[in-house]
Design an enzyme around this catalytic site. Structure first.
Site, mmCIF file in Angstrom:
data_model
loop_
_atom_site.group_PDB
_atom_site.id
_atom_site.type_symbol
_atom_site.label_atom_id
_atom_site.label_comp_id
_atom_site.label_asym_id
_atom_site.label_seq_id
_atom_site.Cartn_x
_atom_site.Cartn_y
_atom_site.Cartn_z
ATOM 1 N N ARG A 177 5.962 -1.370 4.094
ATOM 2 C CA ARG A 177 4.822 -1.006 4.927
ATOM 3 C C ARG A 177 5.063 0.382 5.522
ATOM 4 O O ARG A 177 6.207 0.709 5.898
ATOM 5 C CB ARG A 177 4.636 -1.999 6.078
ATOM 6 N N GLU A 196 -3.690 4.170 5.963
ATOM 7 C CA GLU A 196 -4.071 4.057 4.546
ATOM 8 C C GLU A 196 -5.591 4.004 4.472
ATOM 9 O O GLU A 196 -6.178 3.174 5.177
ATOM 10 C CB GLU A 196 -3.462 2.790 3.932
ATOM 11 N N HIS A 202 -0.717 2.582 -2.343
ATOM 12 C CA HIS A 202 -0.434 1.152 -2.104
ATOM 13 C C HIS A 202 -0.818 0.300 -3.340
ATOM 14 O O HIS A 202 -1.732 -0.531 -3.263
ATOM 15 C CB HIS A 202 -1.184 0.655 -0.854
#
Ligand code: GLV
Length: 343
Positions: free
Chosen positions: A260, A289, A308
């Site tokens: 993360r 993000e 991601h």
């Protein structure tokens, strides 16, 4: 003739419809279908039938009213506000993710809501992507393809685009779990000399699978040629990769994060990369993000940033959604879920 003209106008409208309008029309049709089922008293599923997430918060708060169960992905914040909006019917939550930092566990526990998640099914995919990102970063593949395409490829030069290799290296794992083990298993055939790891406590059973040695955080920083972050984001791990850690790393080392973004202090990472304190970083996760394209990390040649995608293979995403759906259905029936979080 009037009818024919009407039909022609209709066909013209069809042709002019954009894909988004078509999707909208389809969503509306499905909504009417669900309405009919609701009237018949069938079990109803309300679906956010779009790849565009997060669901606009206002709409989500509206739609969750009165639901018995909810499936979510990691972009949705499941907090007191949302749980209050859902109301007391909500008894089961199923997240299509292994990470659960987007869930307020305390609020869920307080309300007696059971929580399903999707570990294991994504381990292979995440480990594979981590290895790909590590090699891309350490062997400077993005810079290399850019040079080849843009005319920077001159004669063969001895030190041009040199990077760092895994053979004979020490690989450090910050947070040893299923994914850390899977990464190490994949890296071993590259002739890694030694695996080391740190965690809140030694994890001998997992460590023995990869012959990894437990070390302190300082030793992890100073000994790793490649340091890969595999820990969950918790209040304890927030910003754990900061100036202090980077300053103890070798200036030839590569930092990789597929867990993360919140575990990294990005300003400190920028400083470490731009000053040459460390050699490179590969990130699949950032804060926020998406990372704005104007972010300073994007200006660095020695920083590879992915959007991601660690679990983004067709088979894994299918397995994750099936597991999330089955967790939800079992929870609704009051049975043990396949993968349930202990709250
Ligand atoms: O990041 C992905 C996940 O938590 O599943």
């Amino acid at each position: 003739r009037e009818i024919e003209r009407g039909q022609e106008r209709e066909r013209q409208r069809e042709r002019e419809m954009t894909e988004r309008e078509r999707e909208q029309r389809e969503r509306e049709r499905k909504r009417r279908d669900r309405e009919k089922k609701r009237e018949r008293g069938d079990r109803q599923f309300d679906l956010w039938d779009s790849d565009d997430v997060p669901v606009p918060r206002k709409e989500l708060l509206q739609k969750v009213k009165g639901v018995d169960a909810l499936v979510c992905v990691l972009t949705e914040k499941i907090d007191a506000e949302l749980l209050d909006a859902a109301g007391p019917n909500l008894k089961v939550l199923s997240t299509m993710s292994v990470g659960f930092d987007h869930l307020s566990l305390e609020e869920l526990k307080k309300r007696g809501i059971r929580v399903g998640y999707t570990p294991d099914v994504l381990t292979d995919s995440v480990a594979e992507l981590t290895v790909a990102l590590l090699l891309t970063t350490s062997r400077r593949l993005i810079e290399a393809t850019h040079e080849a395409k843009s005319g920077g490829w001159g004669t063969w030069r001895t030190l041009w685009l040199c990077g760092y290799e895994l053979a004979n290296s020490t690989v450090g794992i910050l947070g040893l779990g299923r994914i850390g083990v899977a990464i190490a298993e994949r890296l071993k055939p590259f002739k890694v000399k030694k695996f080391i790891y740190t965690d809140v406590a030694p994890r001998p059973e997992l460590a023995s699978l990869i012959d990894a040695e437990y070390v302190s955080m300082d030793e992890l920083a100073s000994q790793s040629d490649f340091l890969t972050v595999c820990c969950a984001l918790t209040p304890e791990t927030k910003d754990i990769c900061n100036k202090d850690l980077f300053s103890k790393m070798k200036n030839t080392s590569i930092f990789i994060n597929t867990s993360r973004g919140g575990v990294v202090d990005q300003e400190d990472l920028y400083e470490a990369l731009s000053s040459g304190q460390i050699a490179g970083a590969g990130l699949d996760v950032t804060v926020p993000e998406p990372l704005p394209t104007s972010h300073p990390l994007f200006t660095l040649n020695n920083c590879v940033i992915l959007p991601h995608i660690a679990s983004a293979s067709y088979s894994t995403r299918n397995a994750m959604s099936a597991l999330a759906a089955n967790n939800l259905l079992l929870g609704l029936k009051g049975q043990p879920m396949i993968k349930e979080l202990k709250l």
